[in-house]
Design a protein around this motif. Structure first.
Motif, mmCIF file in Angstrom:
data_model
loop_
_atom_site.group_PDB
_atom_site.id
_atom_site.type_symbol
_atom_site.label_atom_id
_atom_site.label_comp_id
_atom_site.label_asym_id
_atom_site.label_seq_id
_atom_site.Cartn_x
_atom_site.Cartn_y
_atom_site.Cartn_z
ATOM 1 N N GLY A 381 1.175 -4.909 -5.311
ATOM 2 C CA GLY A 381 0.946 -3.647 -6.011
ATOM 3 C C GLY A 381 0.431 -2.558 -5.091
ATOM 4 O O GLY A 381 0.903 -1.406 -5.127
ATOM 5 N N LEU A 382 -0.543 -2.876 -4.229
ATOM 6 C CA LEU A 382 -1.090 -1.885 -3.303
ATOM 7 C C LEU A 382 -0.041 -1.440 -2.279
ATOM 8 O O LEU A 382 0.033 -0.263 -1.907
ATOM 9 N N TYR A 383 0.776 -2.384 -1.846
ATOM 10 C CA TYR A 383 1.825 -2.031 -0.888
ATOM 11 C C TYR A 383 2.863 -1.119 -1.548
ATOM 12 O O TYR A 383 3.351 -0.163 -0.936
ATOM 13 N N ALA A 384 3.191 -1.401 -2.811
ATOM 14 C CA ALA A 384 4.168 -0.562 -3.518
ATOM 15 C C ALA A 384 3.620 0.843 -3.741
ATOM 16 O O ALA A 384 4.346 1.839 -3.614
ATOM 17 N N ILE A 385 2.329 0.971 -4.075
ATOM 18 C CA ILE A 385 1.721 2.299 -4.248
ATOM 19 C C ILE A 385 1.745 3.070 -2.934
ATOM 20 O O ILE A 385 2.041 4.269 -2.891
#
Length: 610
Positions: A381-385
Motif C-alpha cells: 500500500g505504501l509503495y503504491a501511494i
C-alpha cells in the motif's frame, strides 16, 4: 541376556516381538475400553489426579487383564492409543476436549501400569520396540518403544514417572546399550560390567553412551566456538584483496562446520526415514539455521576466491553472513550445556529457563506469520501511494520505515501522503500485534512453570534418546566424522565384517584413546568406590526399605534389649491408615457398599427367624 550391576536383570533382545497385526488389535481394544470408560468430556485434572475417581485401581487391573498374554506390550499400546486419540482430537475440533481427555487417560493408565512391573522387567517393557499398522494406509509403522513413542508425543505425565526416569538413567549412564541389527533396527541390551577392570571397560562402543558423548561433544563445541570467534574477529581486514586467501582459522572453522552440518542432515534424514517428524524440536530448527548460514558463508567465500575482480564484495558479504551465525551458535551452546549443568542443584531452574525460551519462541511463530502478511499488505500500500505520481523512491525506504515503526521508532516526517496508512501500521503492530505476542509468551511461560519438573524430565529424556536414536554402529562425533567418511567408510565395501570392525577399533582407539580411558576410569574407579565423595554427590537419595520386616518391626539389642519399639505390630498400626489410592467418592462408595452388605445380611437373618 545379561546383567548390569543389579540395575537391570533382563531385557528383551528384540527378536520376540509382537506382530503389527496383534499390536493393532490390542490398540483397538484399548481404544474401545477407553471410549466406554469416558463416553463424555472429563476434565484433565480429574484424570491425572493420584486419587482419580475414573482411573481407579480396579480400572487399572481391568486394563491389565485386557492385554492377556501381551502384558509387556500394554504400555506401548496405551501410548499408541493416546496418539490415535490426539489425532482424532485435531481432526474433529468439536470433540477435541473429549478425545484429549481420553488421550490423557491412556497416558495416566500407562504410568500406573508400568509402576506395577518389577524392576527386573521394567527396562524390557520400556525399551522393547514394536510395530503398529497405521489406520489410514494400513502400512506398518516404524519400530518404536514405549519410551520413544512417549518422547515423540511429549508425554510429560508418563516420562516424569520414576519408572521412566529409571530407564532413561540406565540409557544415559550406558547400563543399557544400543545394538543395531542387519536391517538397521535397534534393540537395547544390558551392558555386562566387569568389576575393577579398566581395560575391559576400554571399549570404543562406550563412546556412544549419552553422558560420555555429551561431555565429549561439549568439549569439541567449546573449541568450535573459539575457532569461530577467531574467524570473525577482524572480518573487514581479511576482506581486503591483499588478504583474499583463507587463513588457518577460516579453514578449521569451515571444516568443523561441514562435519557438524553433515551430522545434522544425516540425523534429520535418519529420523524422518526410521522414526517420525515429531522427534524434531525448536533446537533442531536452530541447528539447521546455523548450518545453512555457515554453508552460505562458505559458498560466498569460495566464489570470492574464484573471482578476484569482485573478490572484495563477495568476501565482505561472506563475512557479513558469517557474523549472522553468532546469535544462533551461542543459542545452541546454551542448549548443549544444560545436560552438563544437571549435576548441580540449580539444574531445574536452568532447564526450565531453556524450555521456557524454546516454548515462547515456538509460540511466536503465529505472531511472525501474521506480522509477515500484514507487512506485505502495508508495504504494498505504501509503495503504491508513493508511485501514484509516477515516481518512486527506493524500495528499501518503505521496508526500513515499517521495521522502525515495529521497533518503537517510527519516522512520520518522511511518509508524505502515506501518513494515514503509516498511522494504521503503527496502531496494528504496537497496540494489537505486540500485545498478542505478550499474551502468547505469557501463556507459554505459564504452561511450562505449572509443571516445570515434569517438563524438564521430559526434555532430558528426549535429549538422552536423541543421542542414541539414529542407528550407528561406530560413533564418530564431529569433526571426526569426516575421518570416518573419507578414510574408513570406503573400506566397508571391501573388507569383511570382522575386518571392518577391526579397522574401526584401531582408528577409534588412536583418535579417542584418552576420552575412552577417562570413561573406563570413571566406571571402574569412581563409580565403584563407595567412599568417594563424588559418587555420593552424584548419587540419588535412597528410598526407605518400607517392605523390610526388620524395618517394620525392629528388635532391640545391647543395653536396651529389655525394651522394645514394636509393642504394637506394624500391620496393626497401618490398618487405620486411609487408602491413598482411593478418591473421596471411592471411599464413600466403599462405605455404602459395606453398609449395604451388612443390611442385606441382617435382613436375611431376620427373614430366617420369621
Amino acid at each position: 541376556m545379561s546383567e548390569t550391576g543389579g540395575s537391570v536383570s533382563q531385557v528383551s533382545n528384540g527378536t520376540k516381538l509382537t506382530s503389527a497385526n496383534t499390536m493393532t488389535k490390542l490398540v483397538k481394544r484399548i481404544r474401545a475400553m477407553t471410549l466406554k470408560l469416558l463416553p463424555v468430556q472429563v476434565s484433565v485434572e480429574d484424570l491425572s489426579s493420584p486419587t482419580s475417581r475414573y482411573i481407579t485401581p480396579r480400572v487399572v487391573e481391568a486394563y491389565r487383564e485386557a492385554a492377556g498374554d501381551f502384558l509387556e506390550a500394554l504400555p506401548y499400546a496405551l501410548i499408541r492409543a493416546r496418539q490415535t486419540f490426539m489425532t482424532d482430537a485435531y481432526y474433529d475440533a468439536s470433540d477435541y476436549d473429549e478425545n484429549y481427555g481420553r488421550a490423557i487417560a491412556c497416558e495416566v493408565l500407562a504410568r500406573k501400569i508400568i509402576h506395577k512391573f518389577g524392576s527386573d522387567r521394567l527396562a524390557s517393557v520400556m525399551s522393547t520396540r514394536y510395530r503398529y499398522r497405521k489406520r489410514d494406509s494400513k502400512e506398518e509403522s516404524s519400530m518404536a518403544s514405549a519410551l520413544e513413542l512417549a518422547i515423540d508425543q511429549h508425554c510429560t505425565i508418563f516420562l516424569s514417572s520414576n519408572e521412566a526416569q529409571q530407564v532413561v538413567d540406565l540409557l544415559w549412564k550406558g547400563q543399557l546399550v544400543q545394538e543395531t541389527t542387519e536391517n538397521n533396527e535397534i534393540s537395547y541390551k544390558p551392558y555386562s560390567e566387569v568389576e575393577h577392570s579398566i581395560w575391559r571397560h576400554f571399549d570404543i562402543h562406550r563412546l556412544a553412551v549419552p553422558r560420555y558423548q555429551n561431555v565429549f561433544r561439549i568439549v569439541i563445541w567449546a573449541f568450535y566456538l573459539f575457532v569461530y570467534s577467531q574467524a570473525v574477529r577482524q572480518p573487514l581486514e581479511r576482506a581486503l584483496p591483499r588478504e583474499s586467501d583463507m587463513d588457518p582459522w577460516e579453514i578449521v572453522l569451515y571444516i568443523m562446520a561441514l562435519s557438524f552440518s553433515l551430522e545434522e542432515f544425516h540425523k534429520i534424514y535418519t529420523t524422518i526415514k526410521l522414526f517420525t517428524w515429531r522427534a524434531f524440536g525448536f533446537w533442531t530448527v536452530i541447528s539447521m539455521i546455523t548450518d545453512v548460514l555457515l554453508i552460505s558463508a562458505f559458498v560466498l567465500r569460495m566464489i570470492g576466491l574464484q573471482t578476484p575482480s569482485d573478490s572484495h564484495n563477495y568476501h565482505l558479504i561472506s563475512f557479513q553472513v558469517l557474523s549472522f551465525v553468532s546469535p544462533f551458535i551461542w543459542m545452541s551452546t546454551f542448549e548443549r550445556l544444560v545436560e552438563l549443568i544437571t549435576v548441580f542443584d540449580g539444574y531445574k531452574y536452568v532447564g526450565t529457563m531453556q524450555i521456557c525460551v524454546g516454548s515462547m519462541l515456538k509460540e511466536s511463530t503465529l505472531f511472525f506469520a501474521l506480522l509477515f502478511l500484514m507487512a506485505i499488505g502495508f508495504a504494498q500500500g505504501l509503495y503504491a501511494i508513493d508511485a501514484a505520481d509516477g515516481e518512486t523512491g527506493h524500495e528499501m525506504t518503505v521496508v526500513n520505515a515499517l521495521v522502525q515503526a515495529l521497533l518503537q521508532a517510527p519516522d512520520f516526517e518522511n511518509m508524505g501522503v502515506g501518513l494515514g496508512l503509516y498511522y494504521l501500521w503503527n496502531v496494528a503492530t504496537t497496540v494489537i500485534l505486540l500485545n498478542i505476542l505478550v499474551s502468547l509468551f505469557s501463556s507459554a511461560y505459564q504452561d511450562v512453570i505449572e509443571d516445570a519438573e515434569a517438563e524438564f524430565l521430559t526434555f532430558f529424556a528426549g535429549k538422552t534418546i536423541a543421542l542414541i536414536r539414529a542407528p550407528d554402529s561406530y560413533v564418530y562425533p564431529p569433526p571426526f566424522s569426516l575421518i570416518e567418511l573419507i578414510l574408513v567408510t570406503p573400506f566397508e565395501f571391501i573388507l569383511s565384517e570382522k575386518g571392518y570392525d577391526k579397522l574401526n577399533r584401531y582408528v577409534m582407539t588412536v583418535i579417542f584413546g584418552i576420552p575412552l580411558l577417562l570413561a573406563a576410569f570413571w566406571e571402574t574407579v569412581i563409580e565403584k568406590s563407595n567412599k568417594n565423595f563424588i559418587k555420593n554427590w552424584f548419587a540419588p537419595t535412597e528410598e526407605g526399605e518400607e517392605n523390610n520386616p526388620s524395618v517394620q518391626d525392629p528388635t532391640m539389642e545391647g543395653e536396651h534389649s529389655t525394651l522394645t519399639i514394636s509393642k504394637t505390630p506394624f500391620a496393626e498400626l497401618v490398618k487405620v491408615f486411609p487408602d491413598a489410592n482411593l478418591s473421596a467418592e471411592d471411599v464413600i462408595l466403599h462405605e455404602i457398599r459395606s453398609l449395604k452388605e451388612k443390611i442385606e445380611e441382617l435382613s436375611q437373618r431376620l427373614d430366617a427367624k420369621q
